[in-house]
Each structure stands twice: as structure tokens, then as C-alpha cells.
Enzyme design. Structure first.
Site, PDB file in Angstrom:
ATOM      1  N   THR A  16      45.031  50.180  48.431  1.00 14.99           N
ATOM      2  CA  THR A  16      46.025  50.421  47.406  1.00 14.99           C
ATOM      3  C   THR A  16      46.458  51.870  47.578  1.00 14.99           C
ATOM      4  O   THR A  16      46.003  52.533  48.482  1.00 14.99           O
ATOM      5  CB  THR A  16      45.327  50.122  46.072  1.00 14.99           C
ATOM      6  OG1 THR A  16      45.035  48.747  46.084  1.00 14.99           O
ATOM      7  CG2 THR A  16      46.086  50.499  44.849  1.00 14.99           C
ATOM      8  N   GLN A  67      46.994  39.312  45.573  1.00 15.66           N
ATOM      9  CA  GLN A  67      46.495  39.734  44.262  1.00 15.66           C
ATOM     10  C   GLN A  67      45.949  38.561  43.424  1.00 15.66           C
ATOM     11  O   GLN A  67      45.243  38.786  42.449  1.00 15.66           O
ATOM     12  CB  GLN A  67      47.651  40.405  43.511  1.00 15.66           C
ATOM     13  CG  GLN A  67      47.284  41.617  42.714  1.00 15.66           C
ATOM     14  CD  GLN A  67      47.092  42.881  43.512  1.00 15.66           C
ATOM     15  OE1 GLN A  67      45.982  43.365  43.664  1.00 15.66           O
ATOM     16  NE2 GLN A  67      48.171  43.429  44.034  1.00 15.66           N
ATOM     17  N   ASN A  93      46.708  44.635  47.089  1.00 11.64           N
ATOM     18  CA  ASN A  93      45.289  44.266  47.013  1.00 11.64           C
ATOM     19  C   ASN A  93      44.557  44.615  48.295  1.00 11.64           C
ATOM     20  O   ASN A  93      44.509  45.783  48.633  1.00 11.64           O
ATOM     21  CB  ASN A  93      45.098  42.800  46.622  1.00 11.64           C
ATOM     22  CG  ASN A  93      43.703  42.571  46.046  1.00 11.64           C
ATOM     23  OD1 ASN A  93      43.045  43.515  45.602  1.00 11.64           O
ATOM     24  ND2 ASN A  93      43.230  41.342  46.053  1.00 11.64           N
ATOM     25  N   GLY A 120      39.806  49.285  44.203  1.00  8.70           N
ATOM     26  CA  GLY A 120      39.392  48.028  43.576  1.00  8.70           C
ATOM     27  C   GLY A 120      38.592  48.282  42.316  1.00  8.70           C
ATOM     28  O   GLY A 120      38.948  49.133  41.494  1.00  8.70           O
ATOM     29  N   ASP A 131      42.441  38.584  42.208  1.00 11.74           N
ATOM     30  CA  ASP A 131      41.972  39.360  41.045  1.00 11.74           C
ATOM     31  C   ASP A 131      41.777  38.480  39.805  1.00 11.74           C
ATOM     32  O   ASP A 131      41.245  38.934  38.791  1.00 11.74           O
ATOM     33  CB  ASP A 131      42.950  40.503  40.732  1.00 11.74           C
ATOM     34  CG  ASP A 131      42.723  41.718  41.635  1.00 11.74           C
ATOM     35  OD1 ASP A 131      41.703  41.747  42.356  1.00 11.74           O
ATOM     36  OD2 ASP A 131      43.563  42.640  41.626  1.00 11.74           O
ATOM     37  N   SER A 164      43.584  43.757  36.387  1.00 13.30           N
ATOM     38  CA  SER A 164      43.533  44.801  37.407  1.00 13.30           C
ATOM     39  C   SER A 164      42.536  45.878  36.989  1.00 13.30           C
ATOM     40  O   SER A 164      42.135  45.955  35.820  1.00 13.30           O
ATOM     41  CB  SER A 164      44.919  45.425  37.537  1.00 13.30           C
ATOM     42  OG  SER A 164      44.883  46.562  38.366  1.00 13.30           O
TER      43      SER A 164
HETATM   44  O1  DON Z   1      44.418  45.587  40.801  1.00 12.67           O
HETATM   45  C1  DON Z   1      43.296  45.796  41.247  1.00 12.67           C
HETATM   46  O2  DON Z   1      42.361  46.120  40.559  1.00 12.67           O
HETATM   47  C2  DON Z   1      43.077  45.678  42.745  1.00 12.67           C
HETATM   48  N1  DON Z   1      43.907  44.652  43.264  1.00 12.67           N
HETATM   49  C3  DON Z   1      43.328  47.001  43.379  1.00 12.67           C
HETATM   50  C4  DON Z   1      43.097  46.982  44.857  1.00 12.67           C
HETATM   51  C5  DON Z   1      42.675  48.262  45.441  1.00 12.67           C
HETATM   52  O3  DON Z   1      42.522  49.257  44.787  1.00 12.67           O
HETATM   53  C6  DON Z   1      42.405  48.241  46.904  1.00 12.67           C
HETATM   54  N2  DON Z   1      41.938  49.514  47.367  1.00 12.67           N
HETATM   55  N3  DON Z   1      40.968  49.784  47.936  1.00 12.67           N
END
Ligand code: DON
Length: 561
Positions: free
Chosen positions: A372, A411, A392, A464, A414, A443
């Protein structure tokens, strides 16, 4: 002048609890600043500011450029959250550009006949993609807050997409990690690989189809992406390869203006992402639990123990209750209340780790089984933007509908496939975050503003499920007076309720602290790789300085003007 007064009054009454000392606050930052995870994106924002654009103009340019130069992390095929402070109206907004489940989505769409998740179904290929939100965000922010034509704001990104740019080591690492997935889709392989093989660092990535798509958005706004020829191309290929998007899904997509969630910790006001991001609630709930203890009065090992216990409980609530508040009743007010934090903290023992099983209302099933981006802008009027945007996993679904240049997100992973079963970030949840048509998946992205007597911090990171704990550690550091470079570099640790382990980077605990934590019953698990890519802007009132800092784990770039 009017704005000076408004901001001054705001800081006086809301942030600091009015007293005479506030008269000394600078009312405008002396300098504007941009920080992002890629030098070309930072430059795109810098150029717009230099031409007289405001923070929102610059943010649109940065976001679009990131979509081009970090196609593995975010882009037109994904979504994000834009935390906004508009100095003119002295108002906050969280622009929710999160992806949405297609109308044909069902709660059990990723389960086999025995009711178990089918590996890969929610993460690979077009069935794993939600309806993207970023294109609508670019247009909406430019229209609502910007002062430049959107064509001007997208110009640098269009050029970078058509002329190409040399890929960096992060691109190579991500492409290597997802090589098999990219090879499964000929369009993705054609664009992102070099003759179906891993490119070398410096290889020039050209994306002429993406340049055309950006041009359509520049010319036709939201309709340029969500209607007409491009929408037809997107839907046609998604369907051909097993996805369920329809033309109506695209046409119905809209961003939502939401009030950010707010809280206070030891005199600092926190403004952070609201649902469907769990970030703000889980972060503020952690701080509320910590405020039941006088953190400073404890030794470092106990401080870390308390942070872990606070995270355990806040992520427990995340798993139990959080989901898209337009679909489920979420007890947000209670979760953010001091009374609730007091109750949660009653079970915390200074000498002993709680077992996550002891908090659980249901027994989670045992299960076998990045990238991200975040950026921030401040301008000399005091306007602020913090954006976390994502597709994602690295290279998202790995799927590009032919002729669009748009790499789709994955996504949908999630969402909760089945209560108690872990997703790609090993997060669990309940039916609150179950899949439903038109629903936004929960998220962890946490774009955040902190405001105190010290000044203002604008921060966020990818990572994440670990985003929230990273933001918590950074906020605590900032409240202790930490400077930007130290905050983004600090070794991190994380707990997310389940799995019941403390994940930590090398250097996060001294030997003595690790021993003390283990004695209290914590299970410590070192992580193989460092994680996060935090970008922050700090405006300190003392001396009216603006500092930016970019996580040394990434290759970000920051500029103060
Ligand atoms: O919305 C979320 O929480 C995740 N899809 C974010 C993904 C993310 O931060 C990937 N990075 N390492």
C-alpha cells in the site's frame, strides 16, 4: 486574515484548552511540505505547490503519480482514505474511497462445498477485486477542494505512464514475489514483466494504456472511468476471467464524505480514519486503554507490556464488532468511550500477559493458513491531507483487464470469509465484516492528524493489519517529543489479538525487555523482514518549523519548501 483567526481560535479552544500561551502559536506553517514513498510522486506534488496549487491539488498529483510509479502498491484499480483538513472552512473530512463488493457478491462466495475458504480465490484474479474507488477520489478532491483543472493535476502522471520510468529495487522484489501470479494474466505479464521474466533494476516501465485511462479521467471526470468504453472493457475482461463485476456496479460507485473519528490522549487531539477503516477506532481505543495507566511511571519493559495489552484488547474489539457502518450497527460511541477503556483495562495485570483466548467470545478456528502507500501534504494556508491508498497485496489481484492498464485490487480478502478464519493479514472477524453486495470491506488504513501544544503531526503507513500498531507507536513517540526521523525509523512491535503473539522487528526490545516480556507470558516472534513505510509531516509551533520524514525501510522522498 480570516483564516488566521479561525485556526487560532480553533487551536485555542479545541486543541489546547484555552490559555494565554496559545497566543504564541504560529497561525500558518512557515513552509509547505510533501512527503511520499516515491521521489517522482513527491516531485509531482512539489511542482503543483510551486505553481501555486494548494495541498489538495498537490495531493491529487501525488496520488495519481503513485498509481503510475508504484503500480504494485496502489492505483486506479484500488481505493483509499483521504483525511482532509480544510483551513478555509476549518473542517475535517474523511473521503472514503474504499472499494465496494459487487452486487453479485455473496457471503459464501469464497467457500467450498464444505464451507471452507478456497485458497487463492479471494486474493488472486478478478474475483478478488472490489469496485475501485481511487479514480472517483481523484476527481472529487480536485473538484471539491482543488484550485487547478484536473487535467493539469494529472498531467505529470500521464507523462510518466506514457514515457516510462526506471523501476527500483522495491518493484523488483514485489514482482519476484508475485512472478507466478503476474504470469497467469497475459496482460499483467506483458506490462509488468520483461518478456515474461523478472526485469532488472532500472528497466523502463511504460504504461501507455494507463496513460490513456488517466487521460479519459482528465477529460471526462468520473464518467471517464466508471462509464462508457473504459467501463465496458473493465467489465468484459473481469467477467471473461471469472469475475462478477457489472456495468451497474461501476456506475453506482461513489465516494462518501465521513466525519473522521476523534479522541484525546494526554492533551493531544487525535483525528483519524473512520469506518469502514478500523484504524481510527482501534488506535484511539488503544490510547484510551493506555490512558488508564501512567505509562511514564513504568520501566520500558512494562510500558511495552501495557502497549501490547492495549493492542490486544483494541484488536479484540475490531474482530468482534467492526465492519462497514452503512451495513451493520457498530457501537462506535461505546468503543471510543473512556468508560469502556476503563472496563477493558481492568483485566490488565502489570506482571502477566492476558491470554487472547480469555478475551474471546468465540473460539477462533485454527487455520493453516505488501504493498500500500501513504503520503501527506501541508500548504502555507494550513490545509492538510493524509492519504493511504492501496490495491491490497503486492500487485493486488495480479489482473489487468485488456487495454486499460488498470491493475485490479484484491481487497475482497479484507472481508471475513468465515467467522474466525484468518485473512491474508491473519486477521479474524465476525459477520460484522461479512461480504454483502455494495458493502465496503473493513480496512486498517489509518491516515491520522495529531494536534497538541507541540504542533501538528500528519502521519500514516502501509502494512496491512500492522498499520494501527505502527501509528500508535509513532503517536506515542511524537507525544514524547520525538523528531520525525527517529519516529519513522524506530523498530516496531505488534499484537493483533490473534494470533496471540508479539511480532517484533530486530531492535524493538532490549535483551532485558525481551526477557521481562517473556516472563510475563508474552510469546515473542521476530519478523523476518522489516515492515511499514511511514511518511510523516511535523509542524512544530516552537520556531514554526515544518519537518518531513520518510521511513528508511522504503525509498520515500520528502520536501519542505
Ligand atoms: O485496507 C487494509 O487494511 C489493507 N488492504 C491494506 C493493505 C496494506 O497496507 C498492504 N501493505 N503492506
Amino acid at each position: 486574515m480570516k483564516y488566521l483567526l479561525i485556526i487560532g481560535l480553533f487551536l485555542c479552544f479545541v486543541v489546547a484548552g484555552c490559555n494565554d500561551a496559545q497566543d504564541a502559536y504560529p497561525q500558518f506553517p512557515e513552509k509547505a511540505a510533501v512527503v511520499s514513498s516515491h521521489p517522482l510522486a513527491t516531485k509531482a506534488g512539489e511542482d503543483i505547490l510551486a505553481r501555486g496549487g494548494n495541498a489538495f491539488d498537490a495531493a491529487v498529483a501525488v496520488s495519481a503519480m503513485l498509481a503510475v510509479v508504484e503500480p504494485f502498491g496502489s492505483g486506479l484499480g484500488g481505493g483509499g482514505f483521504w483525511l482532509i483538513y480544510d483551513a478555509k472552512t476549518n473542517s475535517y473530512n474523511m473521503l472514503d474511497a474504499r472499494e465496494v463488493a459487487p452486487e453479485a457478491a455473496t457471503a459464501d462466495m469464497y467457500l467450498d462445498q464444505q464451507g471452507n475458504p478456497v485458497p487463492g480465490l479471494s486474493t488472486d484474479g478478478p474475483l478478488s477485486a472490489g469496485i475501485p474507488g481511487l479514480p472517483a477520489a481523484l476527481v472529487t478532491v480536485a473538484e471539491k477542494y482543488g484550485s487547478f483543472e484536473r487535467g493539469t493535476l494529472l498531467q505529470a502522471a500521464i507523462h510518466a505512464a506514457s514515457d516510462g520510468f526506471g523501476v527500483d529495487q522495491r518493484y523488483i522484489i514485489g514482482a519476484e514475489y508475485k512472478l507466478d501470479l503476474l504470469r497467469q494474466n497475459s496482460e499483467a505479464a506483458r506490462i509488468f514483466l520483461n518478456n515474461n521474466d523478472l526485469p532488472a533494476s532500472g528497466w523502463v516501465l511504460k504504461q501507455p494504456d494507463l496513460a490513456k485511462t488517466l487521460t479519459l479521467i482528465a477529460q471526462n471526470g468520473i464518467a471517464g472511468f466508471y462509464e462508457g468504453e473504459l467501463a465496458e472493457r473493465l467489465v468484459q475482461d473481469v467477467k471473461k476471467y471469472g469475475g462478477i463485476w457489472t456495468i451497474e456496479d461501476l456506475k453506482n460507485y461513489h465516494v462518501i464524505n465521513r466525519l473522521p473519528v476523534t479522541g484525546t490522549y494526554k492533551g493531544t487531539k487525535i483525528i483519524a480514519a473512520a469506518l469502514p477503516s478500523s484504524g481510527g477506532i482501534t488506535f484511539i481505543n488503544s490510547l484510551n486503554i493506555l490512558s488508564q495507566f501512567d505509562l511514564d511511571s513504568h520501566n520500558p519493559a512494562t510500558q511495552k507490556h501495557l502497549i501490547i495489552e492495549a493492542l490486544r484488547r483494541a484488536y479484540h474489539e475490531r474482530a468482534q464488532h467492526l465492519g462497514d457502518s452503512d451495513f451493520v450497527d457498530v457501537p462506535t460511541k461505546r468503543l471510543l468511550s473512556a468508560e469502556h477503556a476503563a472496563e477493558q483495562s481492568r483485566s490488565i495485570h502489570l506482571d502477566q500477559a492476558t491470554k487472547s483466548d480469555a478475551l474471546s467470545l468465540y473460539a477462533p478456528e485454527k487455520n493453516k493458513g505488501t504493498e500500500t502507500t501513504h503520503f501527506a501534504v501541508i500548504d502555507r494556508e494550513g490545509n492538510r491531507v493524509a492519504v493511504t491508498q492501496s490495491i491490497n497485496f503486492w500487485f493486488g489481484s495480479g489482473f489487468v483487464p485488456k487495454g486499460t492498464g488498470v491493475l485490479l485490487n484484491n481487497q475482497m480478502d479484507d472481508f471475513v470469509m468465515k467467522p474466525g478464519v484468518e485473512n491474508g493479514y491473519r486477521l479474524i472477524g465476525t459477520s460484522a465484516n461479512a461480504i454483502a453486495p455494495g458493502k465496503r470491506m473493513l480496512s486498517s488504513m489509518t491516515p491520522t492528524f495529531l494536534e497538541s501544544d507541540r504542533g501538528i503531526a500528519i502521519l500514516g503507513t502501509p502494512g496491512g493489519s500492522r498499520i494501527i500498531s505502527m501509528v500508535l507507536l509513532a503517536a506515542l513517540d511524537w507525544m514524547q517529543g520525538g523528531d520525525g526521523k527517529t519516529i519513522v525509523a524506530r523498530p516496531r512491535f505488534h499484537h493483533q489479538f490473534y494470533p496471540d503473539e508479539v511480532f517484533y522487528e530486530s531492535g524493538a526490545f532490549s535483551e532485558g525487555e525481551a526477557l521481562a516480556l517473556e516472563r510475563k507470558g508474552h510469546r515473542l516472534t521476530p519478523v523476518k523482514r522489516q515492515y511499514g513505510n511511514m511518511q510523516i509531516i511535523l509542524w512544530d509551533y516552537d520556531g514554526n518549523t515544518v519537518e518531513t520524514a520518510s521511513d528508511p525501510r522504503g525509498k520515500g522522498d520528502e520536501h519542505v519548501y
